[in-house]
Write a protein that holds these residues in place. Structure first.
Motif, PDB file in Angstrom:
ATOM      1  N   LYS A 170       0.821  -1.207   0.000  1.00 49.75           N
ATOM      2  CA  LYS A 170       0.000   0.000   0.000  1.00 49.75           C
ATOM      3  C   LYS A 170       0.858   1.261   0.000  1.00 49.75           C
ATOM      4  O   LYS A 170       2.060   1.215   0.196  1.00 49.75           O
ATOM      5  CB  LYS A 170      -0.935  -0.021   1.203  1.00 49.75           C
ATOM      6  CG  LYS A 170      -1.886  -1.219   1.178  1.00 49.75           C
ATOM      7  CD  LYS A 170      -2.764  -1.265   2.409  1.00 49.75           C
ATOM      8  CE  LYS A 170      -3.689  -2.490   2.372  1.00 49.75           C
ATOM      9  NZ  LYS A 170      -4.517  -2.594   3.573  1.00 49.75           N
ATOM     10  N   GLY A 171       0.180   2.388  -0.193  1.00 53.00           N
ATOM     11  CA  GLY A 171       0.881   3.666  -0.241  1.00 53.00           C
ATOM     12  C   GLY A 171       1.052   4.311   1.111  1.00 53.00           C
ATOM     13  O   GLY A 171       1.742   5.322   1.245  1.00 53.00           O
TER      14      GLY A 171
ATOM     15  N   GLY B 189       3.621  -3.149   5.426  1.00 54.58           N
ATOM     16  CA  GLY B 189       2.973  -3.311   4.123  1.00 54.58           C
ATOM     17  C   GLY B 189       2.868  -2.025   3.341  1.00 54.58           C
ATOM     18  O   GLY B 189       1.891  -1.805   2.620  1.00 54.58           O
ATOM     19  N   ILE B 190       3.872  -1.153   3.454  1.00 51.45           N
ATOM     20  CA  ILE B 190       3.892   0.100   2.704  1.00 51.45           C
ATOM     21  C   ILE B 190       5.043   0.039   1.699  1.00 51.45           C
ATOM     22  O   ILE B 190       6.137  -0.427   2.019  1.00 51.45           O
ATOM     23  CB  ILE B 190       4.047   1.321   3.655  1.00 51.45           C
ATOM     24  CG1 ILE B 190       4.153   2.624   2.851  1.00 51.45           C
ATOM     25  CG2 ILE B 190       5.217   1.158   4.593  1.00 51.45           C
ATOM     26  CD1 ILE B 190       4.183   3.878   3.721  1.00 51.45           C
ATOM     27  N   ARG B 191       4.808   0.492   0.481  1.00 50.69           N
ATOM     28  CA  ARG B 191       5.832   0.442  -0.544  1.00 50.69           C
ATOM     29  C   ARG B 191       7.058   1.252  -0.113  1.00 50.69           C
ATOM     30  O   ARG B 191       6.925   2.349   0.438  1.00 50.69           O
ATOM     31  CB  ARG B 191       5.285   0.948  -1.878  1.00 50.69           C
ATOM     32  CG  ARG B 191       4.179   0.049  -2.431  1.00 50.69           C
ATOM     33  CD  ARG B 191       3.873   0.355  -3.886  1.00 50.69           C
ATOM     34  NE  ARG B 191       3.286   1.665  -4.100  1.00 50.69           N
ATOM     35  CZ  ARG B 191       2.012   1.965  -3.904  1.00 50.69           C
ATOM     36  NH1 ARG B 191       1.174   1.024  -3.462  1.00 50.69           N
ATOM     37  NH2 ARG B 191       1.555   3.171  -4.150  1.00 50.69           N
TER      38      ARG B 191
ATOM     39  N   LYS C 237       1.063   9.760   6.264  1.00 54.78           N
ATOM     40  CA  LYS C 237       0.975  11.034   5.563  1.00 54.78           C
ATOM     41  C   LYS C 237       2.383  11.589   5.400  1.00 54.78           C
ATOM     42  O   LYS C 237       3.345  11.086   5.996  1.00 54.78           O
ATOM     43  CB  LYS C 237       0.080  12.020   6.311  1.00 54.78           C
ATOM     44  CG  LYS C 237       0.431  12.183   7.776  1.00 54.78           C
ATOM     45  CD  LYS C 237      -0.625  12.990   8.495  1.00 54.78           C
ATOM     46  CE  LYS C 237      -0.354  13.026   9.998  1.00 54.78           C
ATOM     47  NZ  LYS C 237      -1.390  13.759  10.733  1.00 54.78           N
ATOM     48  N   ASN C 238       2.532  12.605   4.590  1.00 46.35           N
ATOM     49  CA  ASN C 238       3.845  13.156   4.293  1.00 46.35           C
ATOM     50  C   ASN C 238       4.308  14.112   5.382  1.00 46.35           C
ATOM     51  O   ASN C 238       3.522  14.932   5.875  1.00 46.35           O
ATOM     52  CB  ASN C 238       3.829  13.907   2.955  1.00 46.35           C
ATOM     53  CG  ASN C 238       3.544  12.995   1.789  1.00 46.35           C
ATOM     54  OD1 ASN C 238       3.744  11.787   1.881  1.00 46.35           O
ATOM     55  ND2 ASN C 238       3.068  13.550   0.696  1.00 46.35           N
ATOM     56  N   ARG C 239       5.578  14.018   5.742  1.00 46.79           N
ATOM     57  CA  ARG C 239       6.145  14.994   6.674  1.00 46.79           C
ATOM     58  C   ARG C 239       6.220  16.338   5.965  1.00 46.79           C
ATOM     59  O   ARG C 239       6.836  16.453   4.905  1.00 46.79           O
ATOM     60  CB  ARG C 239       7.535  14.559   7.126  1.00 46.79           C
ATOM     61  CG  ARG C 239       8.228  15.583   8.044  1.00 46.79           C
ATOM     62  CD  ARG C 239       9.540  15.067   8.577  1.00 46.79           C
ATOM     63  NE  ARG C 239      10.540  14.894   7.552  1.00 46.79           N
ATOM     64  CZ  ARG C 239      11.307  15.866   7.049  1.00 46.79           C
ATOM     65  NH1 ARG C 239      11.173  17.101   7.497  1.00 46.79           N
ATOM     66  NH2 ARG C 239      12.195  15.611   6.116  1.00 46.79           N
TER      67      ARG C 239
END
Length: 600
Positions: free
Chosen positions: A370-371, A394-396, A422-424
């Motif tokens: 997952k993303g 399970g994150i790419r 989420k993105n830093r």
């Protein structure tokens, strides 16, 4: 009988056409069930009727409704993109209408400002710049990015989007008394009379405005974005983009003075005329190209000799993704054969290079990872690699690196706090956590493996997500001149009593006088927002006795450059308290003027 039916159908059609042409708005019916993200809401009948009243009020005035529709269809494409990137349910975009009526420089009596009504310290906590030159609360791109972070922080703890919407108004601490623990993580929830009024008002906005989403702007305007304007003034941008300066300034009130700063990327909105281009959100595009010719399925026994039905592995879910356990004797060829996929696909799913070997007794994914992860943060152990963490959750690998603004080959230092869902933000510095004790214990693989089995992960509280209502220490910042929402003489004279007219709601009145609905409820001892009637007089300003009770009042002499807002901050007051205590007619001050203030 046929003629009667036909006649009835014609009458109904005529009535609908009449309603549409005379009001411009067809009344929307509140459903008994609706979705908020993946949460199914069941609305009981009495509450449905209550929400319907709000929907009817919101759509009652054709002029007001059309103004809001124009604004939402200007700004929604941007909100949808920013919220979509952060996996916020699409319906929550309507909260911006409820909060600010999509007025960029809206300001409340509690000094909450902008599209998403952030206080200055909360805005900084979600990565927005607020200073003399820039106030990103007035920038729809930045503010929507901040609101997504704020909402996600609530949902991280409350695990329920209804409660997260409520917390946007009450703060996470204030929401706790309304939270039913049985609804945390639930897929279904009942909306009833005990549901917080703010949530019911939100549902009314969703129902009222959803049918008008995507309607063309009445003046044919759409908003383009310029993201490489650092060092340029709005005057220079207006000339280069061939747009009217006044129109450019109207949509970029976030730039208070000077040129667009170069410290980070700021989106300058350019008003355009004509048909806008289609805006695709790549991050949310889950469509795949169809394979024209079905591929022949190749079974494991055909891939590698010696594999029998007895030793074909059972596929188990890990982090919601099918996975397979590697044996002592396995290599990439054998484990991919048992999984029934090609070696190339197996390596791709597990972020493995050609030289990478299989690790015995480790789980490997046989479908795409997952993303994002299902947790907010992870603290890196001393012996962990970025790849191991990506496998654990399970994150790419590329997504994990990108979310933390790093490369997959960068050194991962022990104790680094990794952002997982989420993105830093670029404004958020890299954080480290003291590794005084083990932080992560790898989950034991079971036949029913999932992320729910990982209970020993240390969670790091997202300090930037604390709501404004909770205790926050404000830092000293340069004075900010807060804009006025409505410059009508009636409002500038600070009317204390308002007589309710047909079509008005407590919400619309709160917007007019820049106060909160909670204030109006308290000042007028109203049991709920619906307890008002046409002709009723209500107080729309805080009573002086409420503001000054038990406080020592002293005098302050206005100095050059001081504003009402700056003085209110200095003495821990609200703008309205300063105005009320001194019976000011507006916000203009004279140097040397004496003002009554609270002695802290």
């Amino acid at each position: 009988m046929m003629r009667l039916a036909t006649s009835f159908k014609i009458q109904v059609t005529s009535l609908l056409l009449f309603l549409l042409t005379t009001t411009g708005v067809l009344a929307q019916t509140v459903p008994s069930e609706m979705m908020l993200g993946d949460l199914r809401l069941s609305i009981n009948e009495s509450t449905r009727r209550q929400i319907q009243k709000d929907v009817d009020r919101l759509t009652q005035s054709q002029t007001y409704f059309n103004i809001l529709v124009d604004r939402m269809n200007l700004y929604f494409p941007i909100i949808e993109r920013e919220h979509g990137d952060a996996n916020i349910p699409d319906e929550i975009k309507f909260l911006a209408i409820q909060e600010s009526a999509l007025i960029s420089d809206a300001v409340s009596s509690a000094n909450a400002v902008g599209f998403w009504q952030f206080k200055d310290f909360t805005a900084r906590e979600v990565g927005l710049t607020v200073d003399r030159n820039v106030d990103e609360r007035l920038n729809i791109v930045s503010a929507s990015r901040g609101s997504a972070k704020y909402l996600n922080s609530h949902n991280y703890f409350l695990k329920n989007w209804v409660y997260s919407v409520m917390a946007y108004n009450t703060g996470r601490g204030g929401a706790q008394k309304y939270v039913d623990n049985s609804n945390l993580g639930a897929k279904r929830m009942t909306i009833n009379n005990q549901t917080h009024w703010y949530v019911k008002k939100f549902i009314a906005h969703v129902v009222a405005f959803t049918p008008a989403v995507g309607r063309p702007h009445s003046e044919g305007i759409w908003l383009d974005e310029l993201t490489n304007a650092g060092g340029k003034s709005l005057n220079q941008i207006a000339r280069e983009e061939k747009v009217d300066l006044a129109e450019l300034e109207k949509y970029n009130k976030w730039l208070k003075r000077g040129d667009v700063p170069k410290d980070k990327t700021y989106s300058v909105l350019i008003p355009r005329q004509g048909t806008p281009p289609k805006r695709a959100i790549a991050q949310n595009d889950t469509k795949r190209n169809k394979i024209s010719t079905p591929q022949k399925k190749v079974y494991p026994s055909e891939l590698k000799p010696g594999i029998t039905e007895a030793n074909k592995s059972t596929i188990i879910p890990l982090n919601g993704i099918p996975s397979i356990l590697a044996r002592e004797s396995d290599d990439v060829h054998s484990v991919s054969a048992r999984a029934g996929i090609s070696e190339k696909r197996f390596r791709k799913y597990n972020d493995m290079d050609e030289s990478d070997k299989i690790i015995p007794n480790e789980f490997y994914y046989i479908k795409k990872k997952k993303g994002k992860a299902k947790i907010g943060f992870h603290v890196a152990k001393s012996d962990e690699s970025l790849w191991e963490i990506s496998q654990q959750y399970g994150i790419r690998l590329s997504k994990l690196a990108k979310r933390n603004r790093m490369s997959i080959i960068d050194e991962l230092k022990p104790g680094r706090v990794l952002w997982m869902d989420k993105n830093r933000p670029s404004s958020e510095p890299i954080a480290y956590h003291e590794l005084s004790k083990p932080v992560i214990t790898k989950p034991v693989a079971k036949a029913t493996a999932s992320t729910n089995n990982i209970n020993d992960t240390v969670m790091i509280n997202d300090v930037s997500a604390e709501p404004a209502e909770e205790e926050v220490i404000e830092e000293e910042v340069p004075d900010i001149i807060v804009p006025v929402v409505d410059t009508k003489e009636e409002r500038l004279n600070k009317v204390k009593i308002h007589t309710i007219a047909a079509g008005e709601t407590l919400w619309s009145i709160s917007r007019l006088y820049e106060v909160t609905m909670d204030d109006l409820l308290r000042w007028n001892e109203l049991p709920n927002p619906d307890a008002i009637s046409i002709g009723q007089n209500i107080q729309v300003k805080a009573p002086i006795e409420e503001s000054s009770e038990g406080k020592n009042i002293i005098n302050h002499t206005v100095q050059p450059g001081e504003t009402v807002y700056a003085i209110s901050r200095k003495y821990g007051m609200t703008v309205d308290e300063v105005v009320d205590l001194n019976s000011l007619n507006g916000f203009d001050l004279n140097v040397g003027q004496e003002l009554k203030v609270y002695n802290q």
